[in-house]
Write a protein that holds these residues in place. Structure first.
Motif, PDB file in Angstrom:
ATOM      1  N   SER A  50       0.823  -1.251  -0.033  1.00  0.00           N
ATOM      2  CA  SER A  50       0.226  -0.079   0.077  1.00  0.00           C
ATOM      3  C   SER A  50       1.019   1.253  -0.109  1.00  0.00           C
ATOM      4  O   SER A  50       2.033   1.195   0.171  1.00  0.00           O
ATOM      5  CB  SER A  50      -1.077   0.186   1.254  1.00  0.00           C
ATOM      6  OG  SER A  50      -0.199   0.258   2.384  1.00  0.00           O
ATOM      7  N   SER A  64      -3.455   5.565   1.259  1.00  0.00           N
ATOM      8  CA  SER A  64      -4.689   4.957   1.092  1.00  0.00           C
ATOM      9  C   SER A  64      -4.849   3.972  -0.107  1.00  0.00           C
ATOM     10  O   SER A  64      -5.815   3.413  -0.457  1.00  0.00           O
ATOM     11  CB  SER A  64      -5.908   5.892   1.199  1.00  0.00           C
ATOM     12  OG  SER A  64      -5.700   6.677   0.121  1.00  0.00           O
ATOM     13  N   LYS A  65      -3.919   4.444  -0.863  1.00  0.00           N
ATOM     14  CA  LYS A  65      -3.814   3.620  -2.350  1.00  0.00           C
ATOM     15  C   LYS A  65      -2.966   2.338  -2.153  1.00  0.00           C
ATOM     16  O   LYS A  65      -1.695   2.433  -1.659  1.00  0.00           O
ATOM     17  CB  LYS A  65      -3.285   4.583  -3.230  1.00  0.00           C
ATOM     18  CG  LYS A  65      -4.222   5.643  -3.919  1.00  0.00           C
ATOM     19  CD  LYS A  65      -3.603   6.605  -4.848  1.00  0.00           C
ATOM     20  CE  LYS A  65      -4.525   7.589  -5.170  1.00  0.00           C
ATOM     21  NZ  LYS A  65      -3.850   8.294  -6.372  1.00  0.00           N
ATOM     22  N   THR A  70      -0.109  -0.048  -3.771  1.00  0.00           N
ATOM     23  CA  THR A  70       1.066   0.076  -4.979  1.00  0.00           C
ATOM     24  C   THR A  70       1.087  -1.155  -5.497  1.00  0.00           C
ATOM     25  O   THR A  70       1.420  -2.147  -5.193  1.00  0.00           O
ATOM     26  CB  THR A  70       2.188   0.550  -3.935  1.00  0.00           C
ATOM     27  OG1 THR A  70       2.265   1.672  -3.206  1.00  0.00           O
ATOM     28  CG2 THR A  70       3.471   0.612  -4.967  1.00  0.00           C
ATOM     29  N   GLU A 128      -6.467   5.021  -8.986  1.00  0.00           N
ATOM     30  CA  GLU A 128      -6.963   4.238  -7.928  1.00  0.00           C
ATOM     31  C   GLU A 128      -5.816   3.337  -7.206  1.00  0.00           C
ATOM     32  O   GLU A 128      -5.639   2.746  -6.346  1.00  0.00           O
ATOM     33  CB  GLU A 128      -7.963   3.224  -8.105  1.00  0.00           C
ATOM     34  CG  GLU A 128      -9.197   3.876  -8.660  1.00  0.00           C
ATOM     35  CD  GLU A 128     -10.504   3.026  -8.818  1.00  0.00           C
ATOM     36  OE1 GLU A 128     -10.492   1.807  -8.075  1.00  0.00           O
ATOM     37  OE2 GLU A 128     -11.303   3.085  -9.703  1.00  0.00           O
ATOM     38  N   ALA A 129      -4.521   3.611  -7.822  1.00  0.00           N
ATOM     39  CA  ALA A 129      -3.255   2.830  -7.136  1.00  0.00           C
ATOM     40  C   ALA A 129      -2.145   3.769  -7.477  1.00  0.00           C
ATOM     41  O   ALA A 129      -2.121   4.487  -8.497  1.00  0.00           O
ATOM     42  CB  ALA A 129      -2.994   1.467  -7.630  1.00  0.00           C
ATOM     43  N   THR A 130      -0.888   3.474  -6.977  1.00  0.00           N
ATOM     44  CA  THR A 130       0.325   4.111  -7.269  1.00  0.00           C
ATOM     45  C   THR A 130       1.038   2.730  -7.907  1.00  0.00           C
ATOM     46  O   THR A 130       1.496   1.878  -7.366  1.00  0.00           O
ATOM     47  CB  THR A 130       1.266   4.405  -6.248  1.00  0.00           C
ATOM     48  OG1 THR A 130       0.406   5.421  -5.429  1.00  0.00           O
ATOM     49  CG2 THR A 130       2.238   4.735  -6.738  1.00  0.00           C
ATOM     50  N   ALA A 160      -6.700  -5.303  -6.794  1.00  0.00           N
ATOM     51  CA  ALA A 160      -6.244  -3.936  -7.224  1.00  0.00           C
ATOM     52  C   ALA A 160      -5.584  -4.388  -8.717  1.00  0.00           C
ATOM     53  O   ALA A 160      -5.539  -3.130  -9.492  1.00  0.00           O
ATOM     54  CB  ALA A 160      -5.446  -3.329  -6.263  1.00  0.00           C
TER      55      ALA A 160
END
Length: 428
Positions: free
Chosen positions: A41, A44-45, A47, A73-75, A322
């Motif tokens: 993570s 809050s996103k 990874t 919504e993600a790194t 994710a």
């Protein structure tokens, strides 16, 4: 995709017919996995790490980095991998340090799938499934489960100099015998008639040789596909080409780069669709494209190899859902990015029919002919059950037949023994 210079090795490995899958055998894994220590993570996103092989065209790395950065919504971190990407990825998937998302040539291998290393992505396509090229979806599916999303379609084709054929009074060849005759007539003290790679075609003609004879690696029931007199004849023709003194050998760059053709070293070359921008720049109206010709007037059909990198999810990812959402966003929902990836960095065919219709660069001239060849004469590069061991056996046999003149019938039977053992193994 591929470009000039040192980048061609990746494309050779991708669309190299019989030898393409041989490099996928698992070897030791390097320490640079591309997964950050905080991969689960980032605030809050989640990874996610995403792996690509090193594409050759300018701008490709920047493009995938831009796509990843735009995902809300993600790194997503990108690892751009030079060298032997296939082995590196296959090895990393056996560890806990592999990527979350990875591309793989024609989707994950059968051993990856059966080993539980790739995630079922069937639910990602929804009603878009019918829009994707059916042969690519079929190639990335095992037992009705989809394990990769096709990113872009690549293919090989024969390019020829119109002016050279016209000056020699030659029509574009439609059979292998016509190709051989044309190559002989086009060969001079300065120009060779045909270029099929510095290895004489070992790496790229394994599939076309079978398809031109009306055969394939495997039959529809997944049994050995070419213990047949037509295959013997077709492979013998490759040896005849090699000994005809019409092939360009030892070119400065290999078949995946058009330099030998654009510089006038050869009148004809088997290469990839991605080279057409360079060819058009050098020879605007002086080239045409053809499929690999059929064996003879009564046997087989023209053919072009078709393949695609597929985007997959590592089953050991700590963020499988994710990762799936990211793949769906990039390769299903973001049609503008898919069209950009296909058109902006060389010529490639979008993996979706609706996008192929919007690809302006593919609507006219030789590029349009190439798209037609894919639809009319395209063959999946290799079947899913054609394992690395099977690929190595066939590639080694081709090398002996083409370069040493060994008997094709004997070689085919030896390959059949290995392939049948592999088919029994993966069916278990």
């Amino acid at each position: 995709m591929s470009g000039a210079g040192g980048s061609g090795i990746n494309r050779r490995k991708f669309l190299a017919g019989a030898g393409a899958l041989a490099a996928m055998a698992v070897t030791g894994c390097g320490s640079n996995t591309g997964r950050s220590s905080g991969s689960s993570s980032s605030g809050s996103k989640p990874t996610l790490s995403q792996w690509y092989h090193q594409y050759g065209e300018a701008g490709t790395q920047q493009a995938v980095e831009r796509y990843a950065k735009e995902y809300p919504e993600a790194t997503v971190t990108i690892q751009w991998s030079p060298g032997d990407y296939d082995k590196k990825t296959a090895s990393a998937l056996l560890t806990d340090g592999g990527p979350d998302v990875f591309e793989y040539v024609n989707g994950p291998s059968i051993d990856m799938i059966k080993g539980g290393q790739a995630v079922d992505l069937t639910d990602l396509l929804g009603d878009t499934k019918s829009d994707f090229t059916p042969s690519l979806i079929a190639r990335m599916t095992y037992q009705d489960k989809l394990y990769a999303i096709p990113q872009v379609t690549d293919m090989q084709l024969l390019v020829y100099r119109k002016s050279m054929l016209s000056a020699a009074g030659i029509k574009p060849p439609t059979t292998v015998d016509e190709l051989l005759a044309a190559a002989k007539k086009l060969t001079t003290d300065k120009v060779k008639g045909l270029f099929v790679g510095n290895d004489g075609g070992v790496g790229i003609l394994g599939g076309p040789a079978l398809w031109s004879a009306g055969l394939d690696y495997l039959k529809d029931d997944n049994t050995f596909g070419f213990d047949d007199p037509a295959a013997v004849e077709s492979l013998r023709k490759l040896r005849e080409l090699f000994t005809s003194k019409t092939l360009l050998l030892g070119a400065p760059t290999d078949w995946s780069d058009p330099s030998a053709f654009t510089q006038g070293l050869t009148a004809m070359q088997f290469t990839g669709l991605w080279t057409l921008p360079q060819i058009q720049k050098a020879l605007p109206d002086d080239f045409g494209v053809l499929p690999w010709p059929k064996l003879n007037s009564s046997t087989g059909a023209p053919s072009v190899p078709v393949g695609a990198f597929g985007s997959a999810v590592n089953a050991k990812s700590k963020n499988i859902e994710a990762a799936k959402k990211y793949i769906k966003w990039l390769w299903v929902d973001q049609t503008d990015k898919q069209l950009d990836w296909a058109q902006s960095y060389g010529f490639h065919i979008p993996a979706r029919k609706s996008l192929a219709e919007k690809a302006d660069k593919l609507k006219s001239g030789p590029a349009a002919d190439a798209v037609r060849f894919v639809n009319e004469h395209g063959h999946a590069q290799t079947p899913l059950l054609w394992t690395p061991k099977a690929a190595t056996a066939y590639s080694d046999a081709l090398n002996r037949i083409i370069k040493n003149g060994t008997d094709p019938a004997t070689e085919i039977k030896a390959v059949k023994t290995i392939v049948e053992a592999e088919l029994k193994r993966v069916a278990g």
